[in-house]
Design a protein around this motif. Structure first.
Motif, short mmCIF file in Angstrom:
data_model
loop_
_atom_site.label_atom_id
_atom_site.label_comp_id
_atom_site.label_asym_id
_atom_site.label_seq_id
_atom_site.Cartn_x
_atom_site.Cartn_y
_atom_site.Cartn_z
N THR A 33 -16.22 27.21 14.35
CA THR A 33 -15.76 26.22 13.24
C THR A 33 -17.17 25.82 12.69
N PRO A 34 -17.36 25.37 11.52
CA PRO A 34 -18.57 24.95 10.87
C PRO A 34 -19.31 23.57 11.57
N LYS A 35 -20.49 23.77 11.60
CA LYS A 35 -21.30 22.80 12.42
C LYS A 35 -21.93 21.93 11.21
N LEU A 36 -21.24 20.70 11.26
CA LEU A 36 -21.73 19.88 10.03
C LEU A 36 -23.16 18.92 10.52
N PRO A 37 -23.81 18.63 9.76
CA PRO A 37 -25.14 17.75 10.17
C PRO A 37 -24.65 16.39 10.55
N THR A 38 -25.39 15.73 11.41
CA THR A 38 -25.23 14.49 11.91
C THR A 38 -26.33 13.48 11.55
N PRO A 58 0.75 -1.21 0.13
CA PRO A 58 -0.01 0.19 -0.04
C PRO A 58 0.95 1.20 -0.12
N PHE A 59 0.28 2.26 -0.51
CA PHE A 59 0.94 3.59 -0.69
C PHE A 59 0.00 4.46 -0.15
N ASP A 60 -1.10 4.75 -0.17
CA ASP A 60 -1.98 5.61 0.64
C ASP A 60 -3.10 5.05 0.87
N LEU A 61 -4.16 5.79 1.29
CA LEU A 61 -5.62 5.58 1.17
C LEU A 61 -6.02 7.04 0.61
N HIS A 62 -7.04 7.11 -0.29
CA HIS A 62 -7.67 8.38 -0.53
C HIS A 62 -9.04 8.19 -0.58
N ALA A 63 -9.99 9.11 0.01
CA ALA A 63 -11.29 9.08 0.54
C ALA A 63 -11.95 10.46 0.31
N ILE A 64 -13.34 10.32 0.26
CA ILE A 64 -14.17 11.45 0.15
C ILE A 64 -14.39 12.22 1.34
N LEU A 65 -14.22 13.44 1.50
CA LEU A 65 -14.06 14.48 2.56
C LEU A 65 -15.37 15.63 2.11
N ALA A 66 -15.74 16.28 3.42
CA ALA A 66 -16.46 17.38 3.25
C ALA A 66 -15.53 18.70 3.16
N ALA A 68 -29.35 12.40 8.23
CA ALA A 68 -30.06 13.01 6.79
C ALA A 68 -31.11 14.15 7.05
N GLU A 69 -31.70 13.98 7.83
CA GLU A 69 -33.03 14.93 8.28
C GLU A 69 -32.35 16.43 8.44
N GLU A 70 -31.02 16.29 9.38
CA GLU A 70 -30.48 17.54 9.67
C GLU A 70 -29.54 18.24 8.40
N PHE A 71 -29.17 17.29 7.52
CA PHE A 71 -28.52 17.68 6.30
C PHE A 71 -29.31 18.53 5.42
N LEU A 72 -30.94 17.99 5.39
CA LEU A 72 -31.60 18.74 4.45
C LEU A 72 -32.05 19.91 5.24
N ALA A 73 -32.17 19.77 6.27
CA ALA A 73 -32.59 21.17 7.32
C ALA A 73 -31.79 22.16 7.02
N ALA A 78 -13.11 18.45 6.57
CA ALA A 78 -13.90 17.63 7.46
C ALA A 78 -14.14 16.18 7.15
N ASP A 79 -14.29 15.26 7.94
CA ASP A 79 -14.56 13.96 7.60
C ASP A 79 -16.00 14.20 7.05
N PHE A 80 -16.46 13.45 6.01
CA PHE A 80 -17.91 13.44 5.32
C PHE A 80 -18.82 13.31 6.54
N PRO A 81 -19.88 14.15 6.73
CA PRO A 81 -21.00 13.65 7.64
C PRO A 81 -21.24 12.25 7.51
N THR A 82 -21.64 11.70 8.88
CA THR A 82 -22.57 10.38 9.05
C THR A 82 -23.77 10.89 9.01
N LEU A 83 -24.65 10.39 7.88
CA LEU A 83 -26.01 10.89 8.04
C LEU A 83 -26.80 9.45 8.53
N TYR A 84 -26.25 8.45 8.76
CA TYR A 84 -27.19 7.21 9.19
C TYR A 84 -26.27 6.79 10.42
#
Length: 456
Positions: free
Chosen positions: A201-206, A175-183, A208-213, A325-331
């Motif tokens: 600091t930005p308050k990211l949703p926690t 292995p040489f790296d991991l690359h991943a999706i972020l916010a 799916a409902e909060e994300f849409l709100a 930031a880590d991409f939000p955990t919506l579920y």
């Protein structure tokens, strides 16, 4: 680097598979019955003066790296890998010389690599993405690697990185790296919308409902999109779909590749959520990768869904307060789409163990220097010791997504014929947001097409 899909359609992948099968049949035998022991037995005297060829992606940058061995000068993928190669050539104790053998751009990389295998003269060491490895390992086109005898400490690798280099109980890559999706976040727009913590600091949703709100709040207060996603002509939509399914505890395809789970309640929830973003005007369905990046950097979206590879660039160029930031955990479960660059040793017709050993010494060097690679590129080191080091955590924005590196990264199933399966899923799910195809019909057809692709 723009991490798009491997430039290989289903039909060209099938052709490449035939070529690889022919190549594996013509590979030469080792000098004894145990290749790993023969490789480990190679002496320093035998290695002295050996020249090997490397096939890699990551672009061209000779004008900024010619003769450079100071790894602190690396500011991009190309510069990092080139300077690391220069440094190895200058300093390795065996007198090994690594020469570049093509492979400048990822988009054309696999076609060239497949052609070299079919021609019987591949490079001594080559790049592969982890999700492509099973197709080559299954055809015995890359040799197994005895990491313990070579002093390559994979016990330091994260679970996600380690899983990406194994095939049928053997290590087939380093292995040489991991690359991943972020916010990627425009903090100024979050502030304008009132979506910040007490420390600014930005308050990211926690959820799916909060994300849409939150998306509704941003639209009403700023007139901007909440998130920019490369919905058009890009696999980013699949990556979002995949990780939202994973966050619900689902797997689109089982780890053994035998069970397809696309036409499921979890997949329907994910696809309905993705389409709601478009239908409510919280995301723009028309943008491709370049368009989504431009939209974000122009200040027209509060958040961008993109990868680790963009962190350094945005930190240096964004005309607003930028934070990743880590991409939000919506579920229920933290899970983020991830992939990995790895190094493999292609099987050679003459089975030259000295060349194999020289290539593995270089692979070991690259693994031991993933701190340089990860700090210069934004990608995450596959090594836990690096991820937990002060040097890594103090690098720009790295502490903001170390959870992704250590825990949240989820590579796609390590199976043969992954790319045709992903393409089939993407074709169907994207038709729902691009052409208003019925979601249930899209999932049913995706299920059938993936079952067919994996049955080949």
């Amino acid at each position: 680097m723009r991490m798009k899909r491997i430039a290989m359609t289903t039909s060209s992948f099938a052709v490449a598979s035939l070529l690889l099968a022919g190549c594996s049949a013509s590979t030469g035998a080792a000098s004894s019955g145990d290749l790993s022991k023969d490789i480990a037995a190679v002496t320093a005297e035998q290695l002295d003066g050996t020249t090997i060829q490397m096939s890699r992606m990551f672009g061209d940058c000779e004008e900024t790296t010619d003769g450079v061995t100071d790894t602190s000068k690396a500011t991009s993928e190309c510069e990092a890998i080139t300077i690391l190669t220069n440094k190895f050539n200058a300093e390795n104790e065996f007198g090994i010389t690594v020469e570049r053998l093509g492979g400048s751009e990822w988009a054309s990389y696999y076609d060239a690599f497949n052609a070299s295998l079919a021609g019987g003269d591949p490079a001594d060491i080559a790049n592969l993405h982890a999700h492509a490895l099973p197709d080559y390992a299954a055809r015995n086109s890359v040799i197994p690697i005895d990491t313990e005898s070579l002093g390559i400490d994979l016990s330091d690798a994260s679970d996600a990185a380690r899983g990406g280099v194994e095939w049928n109980g053997e290590t087939r890559a380093i292995p040489f790296d991991l690359h991943a999706i972020l916010a990627h976040v425009n903090v100024d727009l979050f502030t304008q919308a009132g979506l910040v913590n007490a420390d600014g600091t930005p308050k990211l949703p926690t959820s799916a409902e909060e994300f849409l709100a939150d998306a509704k709040i941003v639209k009403e207060k700023t007139g901007k999109f909440f998130i920019s996603i490369a919905y058009a002509n890009d696999p980013m939509g699949f990556r979002l779909f995949s990780m939202l399914v994973n966050q619900q505890g689902g797997e689109l395809i089982s780890e053994d590749g035998k069970t397809v789970n696309i036409d499921t309640p979890e997949a329907k929830n994910a696809l309905e959520f993705i389409n709601t973003l478009v239908d409510e005007g919280y995301a723009d369905r028309t943008v491709d990768y370049a368009g989504s990046t431009a939209q974000f950097l122009a200040g027209d979206a509060a958040m961008l869904m993109n990868g680790t590879w963009a962190v350094n660039e945005y930190a240096n160029t964004a005309p607003f307060t930028y934070q990743v930031a880590d991409f939000p955990t919506l579920y229920e479960e933290p899970a983020t789409w991830a992939a990995s660059h790895t190094w493999v040793i292609p099987r050679q017709k003459d089975g030259n163990v000295v060349q194999y050993r020289a290539a593995l010494e270089f692979a070991k060097y690259l693994y031991n220097n993933t701190d340089t690679w990860s700090i210069a590129t934004g990608h995450m080191s596959p090594r836990v010791s690096v991820l937990e080091s002060d040097a890594y955590l103090n690098a720009v924005q790295r502490s903001n997504y170390v959870e992704t590196a250590l825990h949240n990264a989820r590579q796609v199933p390590h199976i043969e014929n992954w790319q045709p399966a992903e393409d089939a899923i993407l074709e169907q799910i994207s038709s729902t947001w691009l052409n208003d195809k019925d979601i249930d019909a899209a999932l049913t057809e995706a299920q059938a097409r993936v079952e067919q692709a994996l049955a080949k």
